[in-house]
Design a protein around this motif. Structure first.
Motif, PDB file in Angstrom:
ATOM      1  N   GLU A 345       0.828  -1.203   0.000  1.00 48.70           N
ATOM      2  CA  GLU A 345       0.000   0.000   0.000  1.00 48.70           C
ATOM      3  C   GLU A 345       0.864   1.256   0.000  1.00 48.70           C
ATOM      4  O   GLU A 345       0.551   2.235  -0.690  1.00 48.70           O
ATOM      5  CB  GLU A 345      -0.918  -0.007   1.219  1.00 48.70           C
ATOM      6  CG  GLU A 345      -2.019  -1.067   1.148  1.00 48.70           C
ATOM      7  CD  GLU A 345      -2.912  -1.023   2.373  1.00 48.70           C
ATOM      8  OE1 GLU A 345      -2.631  -0.210   3.272  1.00 48.70           O
ATOM      9  OE2 GLU A 345      -3.889  -1.794   2.422  1.00 48.70           O
ATOM     10  N   ARG A 346       1.953   1.250   0.754  1.00 47.67           N
ATOM     11  CA  ARG A 346       2.826   2.421   0.783  1.00 47.67           C
ATOM     12  C   ARG A 346       3.466   2.660  -0.580  1.00 47.67           C
ATOM     13  O   ARG A 346       3.599   3.801  -1.029  1.00 47.67           O
ATOM     14  CB  ARG A 346       3.919   2.236   1.836  1.00 47.67           C
ATOM     15  CG  ARG A 346       3.406   2.219   3.262  1.00 47.67           C
ATOM     16  CD  ARG A 346       4.558   2.227   4.244  1.00 47.67           C
ATOM     17  NE  ARG A 346       4.105   2.027   5.613  1.00 47.67           N
ATOM     18  CZ  ARG A 346       4.883   2.122   6.674  1.00 47.67           C
ATOM     19  NH1 ARG A 346       6.176   2.400   6.505  1.00 47.67           N
ATOM     20  NH2 ARG A 346       4.409   1.934   7.889  1.00 47.67           N
ATOM     21  N   ILE A 347       3.886   1.581  -1.232  1.00 47.83           N
ATOM     22  CA  ILE A 347       4.525   1.731  -2.543  1.00 47.83           C
ATOM     23  C   ILE A 347       3.508   2.237  -3.566  1.00 47.83           C
ATOM     24  O   ILE A 347       3.798   3.129  -4.382  1.00 47.83           O
ATOM     25  CB  ILE A 347       5.133   0.386  -3.002  1.00 47.83           C
ATOM     26  CG1 ILE A 347       6.249  -0.041  -2.034  1.00 47.83           C
ATOM     27  CG2 ILE A 347       5.673   0.502  -4.417  1.00 47.83           C
ATOM     28  CD1 ILE A 347       7.403   0.914  -1.949  1.00 47.83           C
ATOM     29  N   ARG A 348       2.303   1.671  -3.551  1.00 45.25           N
ATOM     30  CA  ARG A 348       1.282   2.119  -4.508  1.00 45.25           C
ATOM     31  C   ARG A 348       0.863   3.556  -4.254  1.00 45.25           C
ATOM     32  O   ARG A 348       0.410   4.244  -5.172  1.00 45.25           O
ATOM     33  CB  ARG A 348       0.068   1.198  -4.440  1.00 45.25           C
ATOM     34  CG  ARG A 348       0.297  -0.156  -5.106  1.00 45.25           C
ATOM     35  CD  ARG A 348      -1.010  -0.874  -5.318  1.00 45.25           C
ATOM     36  NE  ARG A 348      -1.623  -1.253  -4.052  1.00 45.25           N
ATOM     37  CZ  ARG A 348      -1.465  -2.429  -3.477  1.00 45.25           C
ATOM     38  NH1 ARG A 348      -0.698  -3.345  -4.054  1.00 45.25           N
ATOM     39  NH2 ARG A 348      -2.069  -2.708  -2.336  1.00 45.25           N
ATOM     40  N   ALA A 349       0.990   4.032  -3.014  1.00 43.28           N
ATOM     41  CA  ALA A 349       0.596   5.402  -2.699  1.00 43.28           C
ATOM     42  C   ALA A 349       1.454   6.435  -3.427  1.00 43.28           C
ATOM     43  O   ALA A 349       1.034   7.585  -3.572  1.00 43.28           O
ATOM     44  CB  ALA A 349       0.666   5.642  -1.194  1.00 43.28           C
ATOM     45  N   VAL A 350       2.647   6.056  -3.870  1.00 43.72           N
ATOM     46  CA  VAL A 350       3.510   6.973  -4.624  1.00 43.72           C
ATOM     47  C   VAL A 350       3.628   6.523  -6.078  1.00 43.72           C
ATOM     48  O   VAL A 350       4.625   6.797  -6.743  1.00 43.72           O
ATOM     49  CB  VAL A 350       4.898   7.077  -3.967  1.00 43.72           C
ATOM     50  CG1 VAL A 350       4.807   7.743  -2.614  1.00 43.72           C
ATOM     51  CG2 VAL A 350       5.561   5.710  -3.839  1.00 43.72           C
ATOM     52  N   ASP A 351       2.597   5.820  -6.574  1.00 39.97           N
ATOM     53  CA  ASP A 351       2.567   5.336  -7.966  1.00 39.97           C
ATOM     54  C   ASP A 351       3.677   4.331  -8.242  1.00 39.97           C
ATOM     55  O   ASP A 351       4.215   4.282  -9.358  1.00 39.97           O
ATOM     56  CB  ASP A 351       2.667   6.509  -8.961  1.00 39.97           C
ATOM     57  CG  ASP A 351       1.429   7.381  -8.936  1.00 39.97           C
ATOM     58  OD1 ASP A 351       0.365   6.863  -8.538  1.00 39.97           O
ATOM     59  OD2 ASP A 351       1.515   8.564  -9.305  1.00 39.97           O
ATOM     60  N   GLY A 352       4.026   3.544  -7.243  1.00 36.79           N
ATOM     61  CA  GLY A 352       5.031   2.504  -7.441  1.00 36.79           C
ATOM     62  C   GLY A 352       4.397   1.142  -7.658  1.00 36.79           C
ATOM     63  O   GLY A 352       3.180   0.984  -7.665  1.00 36.79           O
ATOM     64  N   VAL A 353       5.238   0.145  -7.860  1.00 34.26           N
ATOM     65  CA  VAL A 353       4.813  -1.237  -8.096  1.00 34.26           C
ATOM     66  C   VAL A 353       5.513  -2.129  -7.085  1.00 34.26           C
ATOM     67  O   VAL A 353       6.721  -1.979  -6.839  1.00 34.26           O
ATOM     68  CB  VAL A 353       5.153  -1.686  -9.534  1.00 34.26           C
ATOM     69  CG1 VAL A 353       4.758  -3.145  -9.744  1.00 34.26           C
ATOM     70  CG2 VAL A 353       4.458  -0.796 -10.554  1.00 34.26           C
ATOM     71  N   PHE A 354       4.757  -3.056  -6.496  1.00 35.49           N
ATOM     72  CA  PHE A 354       5.288  -3.967  -5.482  1.00 35.49           C
ATOM     73  C   PHE A 354       4.873  -5.380  -5.866  1.00 35.49           C
ATOM     74  O   PHE A 354       3.690  -5.708  -5.872  1.00 35.49           O
ATOM     75  CB  PHE A 354       4.728  -3.590  -4.099  1.00 35.49           C
ATOM     76  CG  PHE A 354       5.326  -4.361  -2.959  1.00 35.49           C
ATOM     77  CD1 PHE A 354       6.491  -3.933  -2.350  1.00 35.49           C
ATOM     78  CD2 PHE A 354       4.716  -5.514  -2.486  1.00 35.49           C
ATOM     79  CE1 PHE A 354       7.039  -4.631  -1.278  1.00 35.49           C
ATOM     80  CE2 PHE A 354       5.249  -6.215  -1.421  1.00 35.49           C
ATOM     81  CZ  PHE A 354       6.423  -5.773  -0.819  1.00 35.49           C
ATOM     82  N   LEU A 355       5.846  -6.223  -6.228  1.00 41.22           N
ATOM     83  CA  LEU A 355       5.574  -7.585  -6.679  1.00 41.22           C
ATOM     84  C   LEU A 355       6.307  -8.581  -5.790  1.00 41.22           C
ATOM     85  O   LEU A 355       7.480  -8.380  -5.464  1.00 41.22           O
ATOM     86  CB  LEU A 355       6.015  -7.773  -8.140  1.00 41.22           C
ATOM     87  CG  LEU A 355       5.352  -6.870  -9.185  1.00 41.22           C
ATOM     88  CD1 LEU A 355       5.982  -7.099 -10.549  1.00 41.22           C
ATOM     89  CD2 LEU A 355       3.850  -7.108  -9.241  1.00 41.22           C
ATOM     90  N   VAL A 356       5.612  -9.643  -5.415  1.00 43.26           N
ATOM     91  CA  VAL A 356       6.190 -10.687  -4.565  1.00 43.26           C
ATOM     92  C   VAL A 356       6.064 -12.025  -5.283  1.00 43.26           C
ATOM     93  O   VAL A 356       4.975 -12.419  -5.689  1.00 43.26           O
ATOM     94  CB  VAL A 356       5.483 -10.763  -3.197  1.00 43.26           C
ATOM     95  CG1 VAL A 356       6.084 -11.880  -2.353  1.00 43.26           C
ATOM     96  CG2 VAL A 356       5.580  -9.434  -2.465  1.00 43.26           C
ATOM     97  N   GLU A 357       7.189 -12.715  -5.442  1.00 45.20           N
ATOM     98  CA  GLU A 357       7.205 -14.079  -5.968  1.00 45.20           C
ATOM     99  C   GLU A 357       7.828 -14.964  -4.891  1.00 45.20           C
ATOM    100  O   GLU A 357       9.027 -14.871  -4.623  1.00 45.20           O
ATOM    101  CB  GLU A 357       8.014 -14.158  -7.262  1.00 45.20           C
ATOM    102  CG  GLU A 357       7.425 -13.345  -8.409  1.00 45.20           C
ATOM    103  CD  GLU A 357       8.249 -13.461  -9.672  1.00 45.20           C
ATOM    104  OE1 GLU A 357       9.136 -14.349  -9.712  1.00 45.20           O
ATOM    105  OE2 GLU A 357       8.032 -12.674 -10.600  1.00 45.20           O
TER     106      GLU A 357
END
Length: 379
Positions: A345-357
């Motif tokens: 949520e914090r990353i998306r709040a600054v228009d970022g992308v967060f991916l977990v594999e």
């Protein structure tokens, strides 16, 4: 299938109702535009078309599973009839809703006729006809009744603002809790010990009192050291000085050195621009990258059972890329309410992308993309 067939046949009566309403209201409103009631009547017609569009969006979500969001209400800048008229006459979605009501009649006639013929005599081709008709129906809805890009962007920014506000409030509560339960309690105990030692020294009559006062001072000295360490840890948690002074490379290396993974954490930071110059990202982006990696490495130490981990940071055009990998047991996922979910949520709040594999059995790879903003020059 039969439900979608019914909806295709329902296009005709709905199309007739919408066409008649739109044509009558818009025609009368335009014809009377030179009078006092013309423009308000036209605005009322557009408002009615917008309401019909809301019903059509709800039908699309129910029947076709479309992800059409409801738009923001019409924004009025003035109260009363003047504000109502101005708001609807300048609202693009209201005009698109009117166009949809006009176009739905010919499409309703066609979809009703073809579906009815196939239901009666064209059984073999009925599934393909329904699939094609549903696709056209959905395309017409999404093209004319979907909220504009600006409205969607406003919705995203409002959600992101809520996330940032919640995160800031949580951080303030954490700092307050740490101060209250840690350094503040130790400083209170220190003050009490020093007060008792002072009283003992004032009333000193024997060597035993002097030794007792010395022990109290010694204990107070130890409490001072612990309080200072806790204040340093707290300051590091707010914004570490090494990040401000030396950048991500040194700050992440310090975090990696404190990580308890047996094989250690390897850190590689490469922030060279296309012309070969080394630049630092904006302090806000730099801070988000630092705290995200710090929390990820904490999770690796506590939960993954990993033997080693790596952190890679580099610049790719207008993106700051962060890659954190470990060879642990895997199974990590950014569930809502979890630590990884909060990071996402914090990353998306600054228009970022967060991916977990993170398949079960490992390894785990977390990829983060943050918008690059070059740090402004300072005197």
């Amino acid at each position: 299938m039969w439900r979608q067939a019914g909806q295709l046949m329902l296009n005709l009566p709905l199309g007739i109702a919408g066409f008649v309403f739109a044509i009558v209201m818009l025609s009368v409103g335009l014809a009377l535009a030179i009078t006092v009631i013309g423009l308000p009547l036209l605005a009322a017609g557009l408002s009615g078309c917008r309401g019909m569009g809301a019903f059509a969006r709800a039908r699309a979500r129910s029947v076709y599973g479309s992800e059409l969001h409801e738009p923001e209400p019409v924004h009025r800048t003035r109260p009363g009839i003047t504000g109502f008229t101005t708001a609807h006459l300048t609202d693009a979605l209201s005009w698109r809703s009117a166009l949809y009501n006009v176009l739905r009649l010919p499409w309703g006639i066609l979809s009703f006729s073809v579906t009815l013929i196939c239901v009666i005599v064209g059984w073999p081709v009925l599934p393909w006809v329904i699939r094609f008709g549903s696709a056209v129906d959905r395309m017409l809805l999404e093209a004319l009744l979907a909220p504009g890009a600006l409205s969607e962007r406003v919705r995203e920014l409002e959600d992101d603002r809520g996330t940032v506000v919640d995160t800031a409030a949580a951080d303030l509560r954490r700092i307050e809790r740490d101060l209250h339960d840690g350094a503040q309690a130790r400083l209170v105990a220190l003050a009490m010990d020093l007060g008792l030692a002072k009283e003992r020294l004032r009333e000193t009559e024997s060597a035993e009192d002097v030794r007792a006062a010395a022990r109290m001072v010694d204990n107070a000295h130890g409490e001072v050291k612990l309080a200072l360490q806790e204040l340093r840890d707290l300051a590091r948690g707010i914004h570490p000085a090494v990040l401000t002074d030396r950048g991500l490379d040194a700050a992440l290396s310090a975090v990696a050195a404190r990580c308890t993974v047996p094989g250690g954490v390897k850190v590689h930071v490469e922030l060279r621009a296309a012309d070969g110059t080394v630049e630092r990202p904006d302090s806000a982006v730099e801070g988000i990258a630092y705290f995200t990696v710090s929390e990820l490495l904490t999770n690796v130490s506590k939960h993954s059972g990993a033997r080693s981990a790596t952190v890679d940071v580099w610049r790719a055009g207008d993106q700051l890329m962060v890659l954190v990998q470990d060879d642990g047991k895997g199974g990590a996922a950014p569930y809502p309410g979890s630590g990884l979910g909060g990071l996402a949520e914090r990353i998306r709040a600054v228009d970022g992308v967060f991916l977990v594999e993170s398949p079960h059995g490992g390894p785990t790879t977390v990829t983060i993309e943050l918008p690059w903003r070059t740090r402004a020059a300072r005197r």
